[in-house]
Each structure stands twice: as structure tokens, then as C-alpha cells.
Write an enzyme that holds these catalytic residues in place. Sequence first.
Site, PDB file in Angstrom:
ATOM      1  N   ARG A  83       0.851  -1.206   0.000  1.00  0.00           N
ATOM      2  CA  ARG A  83       0.000   0.000   0.000  1.00  0.00           C
ATOM      3  C   ARG A  83       0.880   1.247   0.000  1.00  0.00           C
ATOM      4  NH1 ARG A  83      -4.214  -0.107   4.676  1.00  0.00           N
ATOM      5  NH2 ARG A  83      -5.204  -1.710   3.398  1.00  0.00           N
ATOM      6  N   ARG A 152      -2.438   6.314   9.974  1.00  0.00           N
ATOM      7  CA  ARG A 152      -2.556   5.864   8.579  1.00  0.00           C
ATOM      8  C   ARG A 152      -2.639   7.078   7.641  1.00  0.00           C
ATOM      9  NH1 ARG A 152      -4.465   0.553   8.086  1.00  0.00           N
ATOM     10  NH2 ARG A 152      -3.631  -0.691   9.778  1.00  0.00           N
ATOM     11  N   LYS A 223      -4.352   0.759  14.639  1.00  0.00           N
ATOM     12  CA  LYS A 223      -4.337   1.827  13.633  1.00  0.00           C
ATOM     13  C   LYS A 223      -5.020   3.097  14.153  1.00  0.00           C
ATOM     14  CE  LYS A 223      -6.987  -1.196  11.174  1.00  0.00           C
ATOM     15  NZ  LYS A 223      -7.718  -1.790  10.066  1.00  0.00           N
ATOM     16  N   LYS A 225      -6.720   6.739  12.371  1.00  0.00           N
ATOM     17  CA  LYS A 225      -7.055   7.342  11.068  1.00  0.00           C
ATOM     18  C   LYS A 225      -7.544   8.775  11.222  1.00  0.00           C
ATOM     19  CE  LYS A 225      -8.135   2.948   8.897  1.00  0.00           C
ATOM     20  NZ  LYS A 225      -9.157   2.126   8.214  1.00  0.00           N
ATOM     21  N   CYS A 444     -15.394  -3.091  -1.146  1.00  0.00           N
ATOM     22  CA  CYS A 444     -14.034  -3.377  -0.668  1.00  0.00           C
ATOM     23  C   CYS A 444     -13.442  -4.462  -1.565  1.00  0.00           C
ATOM     24  CB  CYS A 444     -14.071  -3.845   0.776  1.00  0.00           C
ATOM     25  SG  CYS A 444     -14.690  -5.526   0.944  1.00  0.00           S
ATOM     26  N   CYS A 450      -8.119 -10.736   0.039  1.00  0.00           N
ATOM     27  CA  CYS A 450      -8.274 -10.399   1.454  1.00  0.00           C
ATOM     28  C   CYS A 450      -8.455 -11.663   2.296  1.00  0.00           C
ATOM     29  CB  CYS A 450      -9.462  -9.460   1.667  1.00  0.00           C
ATOM     30  SG  CYS A 450      -9.608  -9.063   3.421  1.00  0.00           S
ATOM     31  N   CYS A 489     -16.903  -8.682   4.553  1.00  0.00           N
ATOM     32  CA  CYS A 489     -16.958  -9.117   5.959  1.00  0.00           C
ATOM     33  C   CYS A 489     -17.352  -7.908   6.792  1.00  0.00           C
ATOM     34  CB  CYS A 489     -15.612  -9.707   6.400  1.00  0.00           C
ATOM     35  SG  CYS A 489     -14.399  -8.481   6.929  1.00  0.00           S
ATOM     36  N   CYS A 493     -14.593  -2.085   5.485  1.00  0.00           N
ATOM     37  CA  CYS A 493     -13.603  -1.303   4.732  1.00  0.00           C
ATOM     38  C   CYS A 493     -14.227  -0.349   3.706  1.00  0.00           C
ATOM     39  CB  CYS A 493     -12.617  -2.232   4.044  1.00  0.00           C
ATOM     40  SG  CYS A 493     -11.598  -3.149   5.210  1.00  0.00           S
TER      41      CYS A 493
HETATM   42 FE1  SRM Z   1      -9.599  -2.134   5.647  1.00  0.00          FE
HETATM   43  C1  SRM Z   1      -8.315  -4.828   7.167  1.00  0.00           C
HETATM   44  C2  SRM Z   1      -8.583  -3.314   2.705  1.00  0.00           C
HETATM   45  C3  SRM Z   1     -10.195   0.872   4.310  1.00  0.00           C
HETATM   46  C4  SRM Z   1     -11.459  -1.311   8.434  1.00  0.00           C
HETATM   47  N1  SRM Z   1      -8.575  -3.789   5.105  1.00  0.00           N
HETATM   48  C5  SRM Z   1      -8.086  -4.749   5.925  1.00  0.00           C
HETATM   49  C6  SRM Z   1      -7.152  -5.694   5.138  1.00  0.00           C
HETATM   50  C7  SRM Z   1      -5.765  -5.144   5.215  1.00  0.00           C
HETATM   51  C8  SRM Z   1      -7.220  -7.174   5.544  1.00  0.00           C
HETATM   52  C9  SRM Z   1      -6.197  -7.658   6.526  1.00  0.00           C
HETATM   53  O1  SRM Z   1      -6.108  -7.108   7.646  1.00  0.00           O
HETATM   54  O2  SRM Z   1      -5.474  -8.587   6.182  1.00  0.00           O
HETATM   55  C10 SRM Z   1      -7.756  -5.505   3.718  1.00  0.00           C
HETATM   56  C11 SRM Z   1      -6.823  -5.795   2.536  1.00  0.00           C
HETATM   57  C12 SRM Z   1      -7.621  -6.393   1.392  1.00  0.00           C
HETATM   58  C13 SRM Z   1      -6.894  -6.455   0.106  1.00  0.00           C
HETATM   59  O3  SRM Z   1      -6.619  -7.576  -0.363  1.00  0.00           O
HETATM   60  O4  SRM Z   1      -6.609  -5.414  -0.483  1.00  0.00           O
HETATM   61  C14 SRM Z   1      -8.324  -4.112   3.823  1.00  0.00           C
HETATM   62  N2  SRM Z   1      -9.327  -1.352   3.889  1.00  0.00           N
HETATM   63  C15 SRM Z   1      -8.995  -2.016   2.756  1.00  0.00           C
HETATM   64  C16 SRM Z   1      -9.124  -1.139   1.536  1.00  0.00           C
HETATM   65  C17 SRM Z   1      -8.131  -1.442   0.432  1.00  0.00           C
HETATM   66  C18 SRM Z   1     -10.580  -1.254   1.034  1.00  0.00           C
HETATM   67  C19 SRM Z   1     -10.851  -0.623  -0.306  1.00  0.00           C
HETATM   68  O5  SRM Z   1     -11.454  -1.332  -1.091  1.00  0.00           O
HETATM   69  O6  SRM Z   1     -10.529   0.537  -0.546  1.00  0.00           O
HETATM   70  C20 SRM Z   1      -8.985   0.237   2.197  1.00  0.00           C
HETATM   71  C21 SRM Z   1      -7.570   0.710   2.300  1.00  0.00           C
HETATM   72  C22 SRM Z   1      -7.515   2.095   2.860  1.00  0.00           C
HETATM   73  C23 SRM Z   1      -6.137   2.695   2.903  1.00  0.00           C
HETATM   74  O7  SRM Z   1      -5.659   3.106   1.863  1.00  0.00           O
HETATM   75  O8  SRM Z   1      -5.582   2.805   4.006  1.00  0.00           O
HETATM   76  C24 SRM Z   1      -9.529  -0.066   3.578  1.00  0.00           C
HETATM   77  N3  SRM Z   1     -10.579  -0.489   6.292  1.00  0.00           N
HETATM   78  C25 SRM Z   1     -10.804   0.618   5.531  1.00  0.00           C
HETATM   79  C26 SRM Z   1     -11.783   1.451   6.150  1.00  0.00           C
HETATM   80  C27 SRM Z   1     -12.357   2.735   5.567  1.00  0.00           C
HETATM   81  C28 SRM Z   1     -11.618   3.950   5.993  1.00  0.00           C
HETATM   82  O9  SRM Z   1     -10.543   3.863   6.598  1.00  0.00           O
HETATM   83  O10 SRM Z   1     -12.106   5.039   5.710  1.00  0.00           O
HETATM   84  C29 SRM Z   1     -12.157   0.828   7.333  1.00  0.00           C
HETATM   85  C30 SRM Z   1     -13.235   1.325   8.316  1.00  0.00           C
HETATM   86  C31 SRM Z   1     -12.768   2.420   9.176  1.00  0.00           C
HETATM   87  C32 SRM Z   1     -12.071   1.878  10.391  1.00  0.00           C
HETATM   88  O11 SRM Z   1     -10.848   1.777  10.364  1.00  0.00           O
HETATM   89  O12 SRM Z   1     -12.758   1.524  11.350  1.00  0.00           O
HETATM   90  C33 SRM Z   1     -11.377  -0.393   7.414  1.00  0.00           C
HETATM   91  N4  SRM Z   1      -9.812  -2.919   7.536  1.00  0.00           N
HETATM   92  C34 SRM Z   1     -10.681  -2.463   8.489  1.00  0.00           C
HETATM   93  C35 SRM Z   1     -10.669  -3.369   9.609  1.00  0.00           C
HETATM   94  C36 SRM Z   1     -11.494  -3.222  10.919  1.00  0.00           C
HETATM   95  C37 SRM Z   1     -10.718  -2.502  11.931  1.00  0.00           C
HETATM   96  C38 SRM Z   1     -11.381  -2.510  13.289  1.00  0.00           C
HETATM   97  O13 SRM Z   1     -11.322  -1.507  13.977  1.00  0.00           O
HETATM   98  O14 SRM Z   1     -11.929  -3.524  13.689  1.00  0.00           O
HETATM   99  C39 SRM Z   1      -9.787  -4.410   9.269  1.00  0.00           C
HETATM  100  C40 SRM Z   1      -9.429  -5.630  10.125  1.00  0.00           C
HETATM  101  C41 SRM Z   1      -8.231  -5.412  10.934  1.00  0.00           C
HETATM  102  O15 SRM Z   1      -7.585  -4.370  10.897  1.00  0.00           O
HETATM  103  O16 SRM Z   1      -7.905  -6.348  11.661  1.00  0.00           O
HETATM  104  C42 SRM Z   1      -9.274  -4.092   7.965  1.00  0.00           C
HETATM  105 FE1  SF4 Z   2     -11.369  -7.636   3.602  1.00  0.00          FE
HETATM  106 FE2  SF4 Z   2     -13.451  -7.386   5.172  1.00  0.00          FE
HETATM  107 FE3  SF4 Z   2     -12.000  -5.250   4.553  1.00  0.00          FE
HETATM  108 FE4  SF4 Z   2     -13.520  -6.342   2.723  1.00  0.00          FE
HETATM  109  S1  SF4 Z   2     -14.262  -5.415   4.630  1.00  0.00           S
HETATM  110  S2  SF4 Z   2     -11.360  -5.743   2.428  1.00  0.00           S
HETATM  111  S3  SF4 Z   2     -13.422  -8.482   3.211  1.00  0.00           S
HETATM  112  S4  SF4 Z   2     -11.313  -6.963   5.730  1.00  0.00           S
END
Ligand code: SRM
Ligand code: SF4
Length: 582
Positions: A83, A152, A223, A225, A444, A450, A489, A493
Site C-alpha cells: 500500500r 494511517r 491503527k 485514522k 471493498c 483479502c 466481511c 472497509c
Molecule cells: Fe480495511 C483490514 C482493505 C479501508 C477497516 N482492510 C483490511 C485488510 C488489510 C485485511 C487484513 O487485515 O489482512 C484488507 C486488505 C484487502 C486487500 O486484499 O486489499 C483491507 N481497507 C482495505 C481497503 C483497500 C478497502 C478498499 O477497497 O478501498 C482500504 C484501504 C484504505 C487505505 O488506503 O488505508 C480499507 N478499512 C478501511 C476502512 C475505511 C476507511 O478507513 O475510511 C475501514 C473502516 C474504518 C475503520 O478503520 O474503522 C477499514 N480494515 C478495516 C478493519 C477493521 C478494523 C477494526 O477496527 O476492527 C480491518 C481488520 C483489521 O484491521 O484487523 C481491515
Molecule cells: Fe477484507 Fe473485510 Fe475489509 Fe472487505 S471489509 S477488504 S473483506 S477486511
Amino acid sequence: MNIERGTVTSPSKFTPVEKIKAESNYLRGSIAEELANPSDAFAKDTVHLLKHHGMYQQDDRDNRVSKSSDGAKTAKAYSLLIRVKIPGGRLTADQFVAQLHLADEVGNTTLRITDRQDIQFHGVLKRNLREAIQRINHVELTTLGACGDVERNVMCCPAPLRSDAVRDRLQEVAERISLHFLPRTRAYHEIWLGDPDTGERQQVTAAPETIEPLYGRNYLPRKFKTAIALADDNCVDVYANDLGLVAIVRDGQVAGFNVLVGGGMGVTPSNKNTFPALAKPLAFVGADDVLPLATALIEVFRDFGDRTDRKRARLKYLIADWGMDRFRAKVEEYYGRPLEAPKPAPIRAYHDHLGWNEQGDGLWFYGLNVENGRVLDRPGWTLKSALREICTKLRPGIRLTPQQNILFTDLPADYRSGLEEILCRHGVRLTEEISLARRHSMACVAFPTCPLAVAESERVLPALIDQLEAELSRLGLEDEKFTTRMTGCPNGCARPYNADIGLVGKTAGKYTIYLGGRLLGDRLAVIYKDLVPLEEIVPTLVPVLVAFKSGRAEGETLGDFCHRLGREGLKAAAAEMLMTPS
Ligand code: SRM
Ligand code: SF4
């Protein structure tokens, strides 16, 4: 827990990740040694450290076969997600083209624009990792701190509107915050870029405050944000962030920011103590004091965030457990002065900045819808080639948006037809040719990369929108503006929990339907129906749409209508529609 400011001890109840970070010699661990060995994967502990360097180890889940025909376990097809952290989504045409080349040469040939204005590469093999990171840094981009337990990517409005200095100022603040909270360890430079400043030297001088003055050995509990919005433009979805800054504008200048805290989307269904939350107002801060206040907030999170349970290690849970008054008092203690009350400045509008727009300086920008942020070429639809050609021929500025889209900026008026011609020649539909339902949808990544996905998202949303478009046009609702956001899930995201329609993967092929959020992002949706099979989603939504059409108040949006009726009211209205012959 008795905590001395800035020193995190590691009692036995802390999660194993805390120990890994603390003992890693500031994010080094055995990354360098493992890079040198021929194995195609990193060890489990190392994977946690790698995140701070901007990469996740994954495997191709389409090719995951648990047993081969003779019953023996087969190996996973390992690769890495990288990333690139891009504050405010701003980069040059040359930088963007370099990323396209990289995707072709060391990635899986696609590039993903994320919903935090970043770029992701998937499918990078371990043996190509150092080359990839070097090439990213060579064009003055970085992956440091794009993931991991640190600040982040900092988001801000990407629109280059120049009629006043406000947007440029927001970008400046985003870059300043981003730089200020970058990890200070030299580990990244040593491991990936061959920096001669060796780890040993840092280890000998060991005092955490000289190496990571803010983060210390343990970094943050999880993290963190940050996003910067305007009251009349919440394109960054400010309420979904740990720290939201809403600019207060006076006489065309940024006078300061309303500070919102504790937003986050992730939910763990097995843990009833987890929930999505919208950020709440904490204070107003003058423009010059934003860094000290952000620092105080991060320090409070560092010292009091939950390090015993990673599912609850976000700022929103600390605030929920303490209450806002206790939280505010602790922030004031760290900040060293009382906080001013927030100014009255409710979020009023949201723009996606797509289509043609005048910048206010005689130039234009064009916002192109990139479905779910995925950039690739397919026969007859060569988006990646189109973007490459636009960048090399027209040399626009590039801005990535929080909705996974791209803006081409700083274009003279007479370039407009040229840009459209390139897109059309590559079979790419202009934003104006795309339905509002698709334009405001987001998925997402989910399968196949993922590891946390339980259901499909990016790969199924386009067809679901096809179905939805057909129903909307049958009902004469094609001009309605609402968000549909899908995730594979409950981690959220694609920010589904504040969308008009949120579709959250619950188990293979089945989704929870949430209704009642809205474009402004300031309201959580509620569960309408659980465990809905993918093919039943649109049929389940149709009676709601019919009820909306017949029962909406004047000017009411889909989300507002759903919110007004509530879950039971909506169910009753939808059931009635099902019984009414059409
Ligand atoms: Fe996310 C984890 C993709 C924005 C909440 N997210 C992941 C992971 C890295 C899976 C992992 O931990 O192994 C995913 C990678 C998938 C892949 O193959 O690419 C992933 N998240 C993404 C992206 C690429 C989604 C997208 O389609 O754009 C976004 C990357 C953003 C960036 O450039 O930094 C992305 N993730 C978000 C957002 C939205 C936001 O930040 O505005 C959220 C919700 C806001 C938040 O943080 O609460 C988000 N991602 C999560 C979570 C839940 C965190 C929690 O508090 O429980 C996880 C799970 C974790 O971290 O364990 C996660
Ligand atoms: Fe992966 Fe869940 Fe985030 Fe989708 S919402 S990218 S399935 S961790």
C-alpha cells in the site's frame, strides 16, 4: 492500569502482537534475514511487523486448495499487498505512471485505488518486494506507515478548487500531519533502501524517546485514522475516522478546525462489545494548534488504548468506556490547556467531484468514476492504458478520491475534448454516462486477496448494480442519489454502516442489509435483514424502493426515508408493497 506518560510496559496480558512490536528493535525483527532466504513467505511474527512497512502477506484464495488429490496439504500461493501512502491522494502524472508500470512488472498487473486515497498493488512476490519498494521510493512516494499500528494515510478533499486558498491549505495540513506522525525508525530505510544508518547504531543508543519519540517501542495499540473535511463538503467521510477535522472557514481562510473523535467501522460479530461508531465533536482548535492537539490525542490513545484485545483497541472503544467528559479531561491534561468548545458548523453537503469542474484559476479538472477503484485492461475496455495515455500525453495533476475514483487536474479548457477522446477510444465510459447508483457505489477488495473475506464484494458488486439499475429505471427512480456500499466481511472497509444501503458479507454468499445512512455520512444505518443470499439482495430491496417511491416525503432521499420509517416500519411498508398488485 497505572501508566506513566509515554512508557508502555508489556504486562503478560498484552496481546502477542505487543510483544512482537516491543522486541522488534523498532520494526526490524528478522525482516532483512527473511528477505535474504529463498522461501516464498515470511514468518508469522514478521508479518505483523511488515504491516508498518506498508505490506500485508496474503495468498491467492482462488488457488487455495486444502488437500491435493492424494490427500496431502498443498502450499498456499503467497504474495504481498503493498500500500502506497498518499496524503490527500495527491500525486503527479509521472508518479502515477510509475505505479502503473510497477503493477505490470511486479504486481498482478492491476492497481487498486483505495477509499483512503492510496494505491495498492496485489500479488507482489517476496523476491520482488525490495525492488518494488525501491521503485516506489524512487519516485518520492512511500509505503511507510500505510498500514500497521500508527497514523494511517491522512485524507482531505482532493478537489483542486482555487477560488480561495482553503483546499490548498487543507492539503498542506494533511501533509504536515502525515509527516509529523511518520514512524521515525530507520528500519524502513535500512531494509528496503539500503540506508547506511544501521540498526545496530540505533539499538545501542536505545532510548525510545530518541528513536520513536511519539510511538515508543510498542507503537500504538492499533491503527489511527485522520481525515479533514469541510462543513460544505464531507467527501472524506469524516465521521468514520478516529480523528476528524472539519475546517472552519472565515473570510476565505481556514480559521481552525472542529475536532471530532472516535469514528470507526469495524465490528467483530463474535464480540458483542464491538460496534461501528461515528466520530463525535470534542473541541475547536485554531489552525496553528492542530498538530499539538492531534499529538495529545494520539498520546492518550497510545497510553490508554486497549493493548489486551486487538478487536477493541481503537479510540472509539476508549471513548465509549470512559465517556466523553473523562476523555476530554485526559486530552486537556496531555495538551496542557483547556479545550475550546466546537463551533456550530454541521456537515451540510457532500460532493464526489466527478465530471468536468472549473478550478477557479482558469483551468479544469475531470473526475472519472473508476468502478471499485480497480485499474486494469480487459478486451474492449482498457482503463489502465487510457490512464497511462492521459498521463503521458496531457500530463495532468492526479488526485485520488475517498470514493476510489481519480481526478485529472490542471487541464486547460482545450484539453477537454482530448481527454474524452482518449477515454472513449479505450472503451471507458465517461462519468456522465454512468448511473447515479453505480457512481455512488463502492466495494471493498474481499476475494481473492483479502484473508478476512467471508463473502465476495468487488467481484460481485458491478453485476448487482446492473440489476439495481434495471429496477430503478423500471420504477422511475434512476435520478435518485444514494450510496450503496458492499463489504466481504463486517470489518467495514467500504464504510457500509453509514451508507443509504450497506451490504455486509456475513457468511459465504450471504449478506446483512443495512438501510438508513446517507451521503452526508453523519448517520448510522440499521440492520434491515440478515443473511440475505446475494441473488436475493436486489429482490429484497425492490419492495423498499417501491415503498420509498409511494411514501416518501417531498425531497426525501432513500436513506432519509428508511431512517424515518425505521426497521419495523420499513418491513411493514415493504410487505404491503409486496401484496399490492403492480
Ligand atoms: Fe480495511 C483490514 C482493505 C479501508 C477497516 N482492510 C483490511 C485488510 C488489510 C485485511 C487484513 O487485515 O489482512 C484488507 C486488505 C484487502 C486487500 O486484499 O486489499 C483491507 N481497507 C482495505 C481497503 C483497500 C478497502 C478498499 O477497497 O478501498 C482500504 C484501504 C484504505 C487505505 O488506503 O488505508 C480499507 N478499512 C478501511 C476502512 C475505511 C476507511 O478507513 O475510511 C475501514 C473502516 C474504518 C475503520 O478503520 O474503522 C477499514 N480494515 C478495516 C478493519 C477493521 C478494523 C477494526 O477496527 O476492527 C480491518 C481488520 C483489521 O484491521 O484487523 C481491515
Ligand atoms: Fe477484507 Fe473485510 Fe475489509 Fe472487505 S471489509 S477488504 S473483506 S477486511
